[in-house]
Design an enzyme around this catalytic site. Structure first.
Site, PDB file in Angstrom:
ATOM      1  N   CYS A 152       0.939  -1.153   0.001  1.00 39.73           N
ATOM      2  CA  CYS A 152       0.092  -0.253   0.092  1.00 39.73           C
ATOM      3  C   CYS A 152       0.894   1.234  -0.095  1.00 39.73           C
ATOM      4  O   CYS A 152       2.057   1.188   0.347  1.00 39.73           O
ATOM      5  CB  CYS A 152      -0.972  -0.060   1.221  1.00 39.73           C
ATOM      6  SG  CYS A 152      -1.845  -1.505   1.330  1.00 39.73           S
ATOM      7  N   GLY A 164      -0.817  -1.012   6.533  1.00 45.50           N
ATOM      8  CA  GLY A 164      -0.559  -1.967   7.642  1.00 45.50           C
ATOM      9  C   GLY A 164      -1.907  -2.855   8.113  1.00 45.50           C
ATOM     10  O   GLY A 164      -2.922  -2.855   7.230  1.00 45.50           O
ATOM     11  N   GLU A 197      16.733 -18.852  -6.179  1.00 50.31           N
ATOM     12  CA  GLU A 197      16.507 -17.383  -6.611  1.00 50.31           C
ATOM     13  C   GLU A 197      15.724 -17.820  -7.946  1.00 50.31           C
ATOM     14  O   GLU A 197      14.942 -17.006  -8.447  1.00 50.31           O
ATOM     15  CB  GLU A 197      17.746 -16.658  -6.564  1.00 50.31           C
ATOM     16  CG  GLU A 197      17.655 -15.294  -7.251  1.00 50.31           C
ATOM     17  CD  GLU A 197      16.528 -14.438  -6.542  1.00 50.31           C
ATOM     18  OE1 GLU A 197      15.791 -14.768  -5.699  1.00 50.31           O
ATOM     19  OE2 GLU A 197      16.433 -13.152  -7.096  1.00 50.31           O
ATOM     20  N   GLU A 253       7.516 -15.798  -9.982  1.00 47.03           N
ATOM     21  CA  GLU A 253       6.945 -14.517  -9.656  1.00 47.03           C
ATOM     22  C   GLU A 253       6.432 -13.733 -11.086  1.00 47.03           C
ATOM     23  O   GLU A 253       5.490 -13.153 -11.203  1.00 47.03           O
ATOM     24  CB  GLU A 253       8.046 -13.452  -9.244  1.00 47.03           C
ATOM     25  CG  GLU A 253       8.330 -13.659  -7.876  1.00 47.03           C
ATOM     26  CD  GLU A 253       9.501 -12.840  -7.198  1.00 47.03           C
ATOM     27  OE1 GLU A 253      10.472 -12.807  -7.796  1.00 47.03           O
ATOM     28  OE2 GLU A 253       9.119 -11.697  -6.390  1.00 47.03           O
TER      29      GLU A 253
HETATM   30  C1  F6R Z   1      11.443 -11.211  -4.865  1.00 46.90           C
HETATM   31  C2  F6R Z   1      11.319 -10.031  -3.993  1.00 46.90           C
HETATM   32  C3  F6R Z   1      10.997 -10.282  -2.767  1.00 46.90           C
HETATM   33  C4  F6R Z   1      11.952  -9.689  -1.637  1.00 46.90           C
HETATM   34  C5  F6R Z   1      11.112  -9.776  -0.106  1.00 46.90           C
HETATM   35  C6  F6R Z   1      12.116  -9.077   0.952  1.00 46.90           C
HETATM   36  O1  F6R Z   1      11.832 -10.801  -6.172  1.00 46.90           O
HETATM   37  O2  F6R Z   1      11.767  -9.141  -4.352  1.00 46.90           O
HETATM   38  O3  F6R Z   1      10.994 -11.847  -2.314  1.00 46.90           O
HETATM   39  O4  F6R Z   1      13.085 -10.050  -1.870  1.00 46.90           O
HETATM   40  O5  F6R Z   1       9.700  -9.495  -0.287  1.00 46.90           O
HETATM   41  O6  F6R Z   1      12.165  -7.689   0.518  1.00 46.90           O
HETATM   42  P1  F6R Z   1      13.163  -6.743   1.011  1.00 46.90           P
HETATM   43  O7  F6R Z   1      14.424  -7.140   0.372  1.00 46.90           O
HETATM   44  O8  F6R Z   1      12.768  -5.395   0.799  1.00 46.90           O
HETATM   45  O9  F6R Z   1      13.067  -7.099   2.753  1.00 46.90           O
END
Ligand code: F6R
Length: 617
Positions: free
Chosen positions: A2, A105, A485, A492
């Protein structure tokens, strides 16, 4: 996830809110809305499901009167489906007090609050937790609170969960009050006009001065300025930071998608990290770790989510191999709830592109409360995680707009590699090995560039994957996280179900899936001493007629027998030292996911159901 934008005292309030929301689109959302306070003091509301354009069309079909005060929101559905009724802003009123609220949130105790407020006469029009917020605040105003900030303060005592919200009150032009707990909110300090937003990017071009609110701060903005109360309701000053957001506003720079642009930026990101964090003379790593006693570290917990978790697994390999310190890597959502025991000498590392991921932030706070030293690797140095840390490593990747992370993953892997080498140096480990790894890192940008340019074999493969429903990804050692990954990326953005395993695990279960319809992506470098083991796993797939896609180097290919080789789809990568192999092998998997997704015509930059920066549990 959001997004929130609020403005006071700007005659273009509607346009500012809509432009701000457009800047936050990249975070992922499924509906959007705006509320303005018109010149007769009434709240006007417009909401729409789907892309922001639907909201823009709605404001054209049903124009808003001119207004200098406005709030807007992009919603990523949690409680209640993406419908117009569930889209924010939400309105609530008690007695003579009518309020509009936008919220990021989750208010966890919303069921109890709904029941309580229902008895007071509240009527709910949505299925959201958010709709309780304006009613709770209006009730406080009706009962005893004299001002909106006081009412917000009283209301936040009743809320459980994490939130950032902004409130607008009918008949109170040019005043907005916002607060946060666990989710980000900042104030944009302008000339004559002031702003609130969940992300400074929403306000780029309007101001470069930002105040990042602390948990439970309550900020009120008017044309005259900004006043802030702390969690105890006492006036407080917070520092103003100056941010240059001009590069963040750069577009796709000729690329079809932000994801492709970000893949192409990776060599430059790595060069920037090496330039900033290594000594040009002896190549030794010089990360800004002054807040930590490296020599005294006895063990490490690395906590992260998603792609950042996979980068952390590579970090574990590096740290254990070079610094010889045990490392536990865990997803944040599990770590925070299992009440982990901490020991003296422990270092807690949070890895997060955004620095705002709710689970990672909560785990960090748990470790901090237990007295652990905190190191954060993040791309956003003004983020909540960065502000809570003893030391921060800036990933310097530049803003990542595509939801699927690519360049931040690359930056995390390299920065964790540098950290491992610096720690190894502080622990007195073999200098020659550290130097060899540092030299290898120097060569990485060039290898990445050539790999990014090699798309032909991937394009051929993409065609075969268009009808594929499921895939398997396998890798060993430091290439196992790259398999994870790679599988995540294709899930995704190309919406292909993919499982990833450490190669040796395949025969313990997933081999049951292998048949002639299953593409199995194998990663193997000839330089880590594990190639023969991986070939044994390949043979197991071959014996069951699986479609083998092998990503390997020329030496690896030369080791294969010609009969096997002819049956495989080969993706060749350069022969590189084992230390940088994870990063080099990442690129073809990113491109495979990207090319497959574009061939399938999916929304590459904003894939369905996903959000950038997940600020709810
Ligand atoms: C996948 C992706 C997510 C983020 C995850 C953590 O491509 O981007 O899996 O890696 O939501 O996000 P951060 O790194 O912002 O804590």
């Amino acid at each position: 996830m959001c997004g929130i934008v609020g403005v006071v005292s700007n005659p273009s309030a509607k346009d500012i809110v809509l432009t701000g929301l457009q800047r936050l689109e990249y975070r992922g959302y499924d509906s959007a809305g705006i509320a303005t306070l018109n010149s007769s003091g009434s709240i006007e509301l417009r909401r729409a499901v789907g892309k922001l354009q639907a909201l823009v069309t709605e404001t054209e079909t049903n124009p808003l009167q001119s207004a200098t005060t406005g709030i807007g929101h992009t919603r990523w559905a949690t409680h209640g489906a993406p419908t117009t009724a569930n889209a924010h802003p939400h309105i609530g009123h008690m007695g003579k007090h009518k309020l509009a609220v936008v919220h990021n949130g989750i208010i966890e105790n919303y069921q109890e609050l709904r029941a309580e407020l229902g008895q007071l006469g509240a009527t709910f029009h949505s299925q959201t937790d958010t709709e309780t917020i304006p009613y709770v605040i209006a009730t406080a105003l009706e009962r005893s609170a004299e001002t909106l900030p006081q009412a917000v303060h009283a209301a936040t005592q009743k809320f459980r969960g994490s939130f950032a919200f902004v409130v607008m009150q009918e008949d109170q032009p040019d005043v907005l009050t916002g607060t946060r707990r666990g989710a980000p909110l900042c104030v944009g300090v302008g000339e004559g006009a002031n702003y609130l937003a969940s992300d400074p990017l929403a306000l780029a071009g309007l101001t470069s001065k930002f105040i990042f609110l602390e948990d439970d701060d309550i900020a009120t903005i008017t044309p005259k300025g900004v006043s802030i109360l702390d969690g105890k309701g006492k006036p407080v000053d917070r520092p103003v930071k100056v941010l240059d957001l001009t590069t963040d506003l750069a577009g796709k720079n000729g690329f079809k998608h932000f994801m492709l642009k970000e893949i192409h930026e990776q060599p430059a990101v790595v060069s920037r990290l090496l330039q900033s964090y290594t000594n040009p003379v002896d190549l030794s790593p010089v990360l800004p770790l002054q807040g930590l006693n490296l020599a005294g570290i006895t063990h490490i917990n690395i906590i992260a989510c998603g792609t950042a978790y996979y980068a952390s697994l590579i970090g574990k390999h590096y740290i254990e191999q070079f610094a010889r310190i045990p490392v536990n890597v865990e997803v944040a959502s599990e770590f925070r709830y299992r009440n982990p025991p901490y020991q003296k000498g422990g270092l807690f590392i949070a890895v997060s592109q955004s620095g705002e991921t709710a689970d990672t932030l909560a785990a960090l706070e748990h470790a901090k409360a237990a007295g652990q030293n905190i190191l954060v690797f993040t791309n956003v140095t003004t983020s909540s995680m960065a502000r809570a840390a003893d030391a921060v490593v800036d990933l310097m990747a530049g803003r990542e707009i595509a939801v699927a992370s690519t360049k931040a993953f690359m930056a995390m892997s390299v920065a964790l590699g540098l950290f491992a080498l610096q720690l190894a140096g502080a622990k007195g480990q073999a200098a020659a090995e550290i130097l060899e790894a540092s030299r290898a890192l120097r060569t990485l940008p060039a290898f990445l560039s050539s790999q990014i340019a090699t798309t032909k074999p991937l394009e051929e493969l993409t065609e075969k994957l268009l009808e594929t429903g499921s895939m398997l990804y396998l890798g060993r050692g430091s290439l196992a996280p790259i398999a994870f990954e790679g599988a995540l990326k294709i899930k995704e953005i190309a919406y292909i179900h993919a499982e990833a395993y450490a190669s040796g695990e395949m025969k313990h279960g997933p081999i049951a899936l292998v048949d002639k319809s299953l593409p199995v992506v194998n990663l193997a470098t000839s330089t880590d001493g594990l190639f023969e083991k991986t070939v044994s796993n390949l043979k197991e797939v071959e014996a069951r007629h699986g479609q083998i896609i092998l990503v390997t180097d020329a030496e690896g290919i030369a080791k294969l027998d010609s009969a096997s080789r002819d049956k495989m789809h080969l993706i060749t990568v350069p022969t590189v030292p084992a230390f940088i192999a994870p990063m080099v092998f990442t690129v073809p998997l990113q491109l495979l996911a990207y090319l497959t997704a574009t061939a399938k015509g999916t929304d590459v930059d904003q894939p369905r159901n996903l959000a950038k920066s997940v600020t709810v549990e």
